[in-house]
Design an enzyme around this catalytic site. Structure first.
Site, mmCIF file in Angstrom:
data_model
loop_
_atom_site.group_PDB
_atom_site.id
_atom_site.type_symbol
_atom_site.label_atom_id
_atom_site.label_comp_id
_atom_site.label_asym_id
_atom_site.label_seq_id
_atom_site.Cartn_x
_atom_site.Cartn_y
_atom_site.Cartn_z
ATOM 1 N N CYS A 187 0.844 -1.222 0.000
ATOM 2 C CA CYS A 187 0.102 0.218 0.036
ATOM 3 C C CYS A 187 0.904 1.268 0.027
ATOM 4 C CB CYS A 187 -1.071 -0.227 1.262
ATOM 5 S SG CYS A 187 -2.618 0.704 0.629
ATOM 6 N N HIS B 254 -3.776 -5.117 0.490
ATOM 7 C CA HIS B 254 -3.171 -5.769 1.920
ATOM 8 C C HIS B 254 -3.026 -7.151 2.153
ATOM 9 C CE1 HIS B 254 -2.724 -1.794 3.985
ATOM 10 N NE2 HIS B 254 -3.700 -1.256 2.901
ATOM 11 N N GLU C 134 -1.422 -8.821 4.000
ATOM 12 C CA GLU C 134 -1.098 -9.386 5.443
ATOM 13 C C GLU C 134 -2.414 -9.499 6.193
ATOM 14 O OE1 GLU C 134 -1.225 -6.095 4.453
ATOM 15 O OE2 GLU C 134 -2.219 -4.716 5.941
HETATM 16 N N1 LIG Z 1 -2.419 6.738 2.618
HETATM 17 C C1 LIG Z 1 -2.096 5.806 1.220
HETATM 18 C C2 LIG Z 1 -2.103 4.533 1.563
HETATM 19 C C3 LIG Z 1 -3.135 3.691 2.044
HETATM 20 C C4 LIG Z 1 -2.558 2.576 3.080
HETATM 21 O O1 LIG Z 1 -1.305 2.355 3.116
HETATM 22 N N2 LIG Z 1 -3.445 2.352 3.966
HETATM 23 C C5 LIG Z 1 -3.288 1.542 4.893
HETATM 24 C C6 LIG Z 1 -4.483 1.449 6.064
HETATM 25 C C7 LIG Z 1 -4.049 0.813 7.197
HETATM 26 C C8 LIG Z 1 -3.223 -0.442 7.350
HETATM 27 O O2 LIG Z 1 -3.814 -1.353 6.825
HETATM 28 O O3 LIG Z 1 -1.883 -0.458 7.524
HETATM 29 C C9 LIG Z 1 -3.379 6.015 0.582
HETATM 30 O O4 LIG Z 1 -4.406 6.423 0.891
HETATM 31 O O5 LIG Z 1 -3.251 5.873 -0.708
#
Ligand SMILES: N[C@@H](CCC(=O)NCCCC(=O)O)C(=O)O
Length: 246
Positions: free
Chosen positions: A114, A221, A223
């Site tokens: 992400c 995600h 994970e």
């Molecule tokens: N902020 C960026 C990346 C989005 C992101 O990494 N979300 C993670 C949510 C929390 C987690 O699961 O760690 C965007 O908005 O594109």
């Protein structure tokens, strides 16, 4: 004695109980442990020198750039801030931009997730859409309302590009993945390979084309309950195997 490969996990700067903190959420660490790895949180120190960073990464068997609710500073890819872009983490930005080239120099297995996917693109000179939902022809990739299990459930199709690193890990041409991001790849960084696309054409996975080792980054995600999703499982198995032989 079974020595688990040591995997550095980049931290985010947050405030906890009024104190500055370095933080990684449990699901990243737990997934790495479940695949036989030893995760270690890497604080993001302001002003870390390149030699210190190089020496730190040399002690690792792998590196993970996690997701985060914060965004890469738009100045890092020559853009003006857009109104939806409200959360920064400049220390994390500095660490990620420093560690990516050093990890590649050391052929350190690298997994981006992400925000970590977006960091890899920016580290290679790419740029980001700051609000994908406002881009004509693009879907709204932000997380759905609901409990976490609903938010991290697969929501859109994913087309895996043939002949790439992801296709080598996972034989199916398509699957469905979760989506919890407002930003996304606009200009692809020089030297990066597209590994997967969303139905609207948004890039969802990349690798470093000429890197000999494992260098994969994904917008979704994996994970989240990886052992219940064949693609997520394949990604962590592939990363773990690469760390074990580093
Ligand atoms: N902020 C960026 C990346 C989005 C992101 O990494 N979300 C993670 C949510 C929390 C987690 O699961 O760690 C965007 O908005 O594109």
């Amino acid at each position: 004695m079974n020595i688990r490969p040591l995997v550095g996990v980049i931290a985010c700067r947050r405030e906890v109980e009024g104190h500055p903190a370095h933080m990684v959420t449990d699901k990243y660490l737990r997934a790495l442990r479940d695949y036989g790895l030893e995760p270690i949180m890497l604080p993001v120190w302001q002003g870390q020198g390149q030699e210190d960073a190089r020496a730190l990464l040399a002690r690792l068997d792998g590196l993970v750039l996690t997701g985060s609710y914060t965004n890469v500073l738009p100045e890092r890819y020559g853009a003006e801030r857009e109104p939806e872009n409200t959360r920064d983490d400049v220390d994390r930005d500095a660490a990620a931009m420093s560690w990516v080239p050093l990890a590649l120099e050391q052929q350190l297995p690298l997994l981006g997730i992400c925000r970590g996917f977006q960091e890899l693109n920016v580290a290679f000179g790419g740029s980001l859409h700051q609000a994908v939902q406002r881009v004509p022809g693009r879907l709204d990739h932000r997380e759905p309302e609901g409990e976490k299990a609903e938010q991290y459930a697969p929501v859109h199709d994913l087309e895996i590009q043939p002949g790439g690193r992801l296709a080598a890990l996972y034989p199916e041409a398509s699957t469905r993945v979760n989506s919890l991001h407002q930003q996304g790849v606009d200009r692809l960084g020089e030297g990066l390979r597209v590994e997967a696309l969303a139905p609207d054409g948004l890039v969802e996975a990349i690798s470093v084309a000429d890197a000999p080792g494992f260098t994969l980054a994904v917008q979704w995600h994996p994970e989240w309950e990886p052992q219940s999703h064949p693609l997520y499982d394949a990604i962590f198995k592939g990363f773990a195997a690469a760390c074990a032989t580093h």
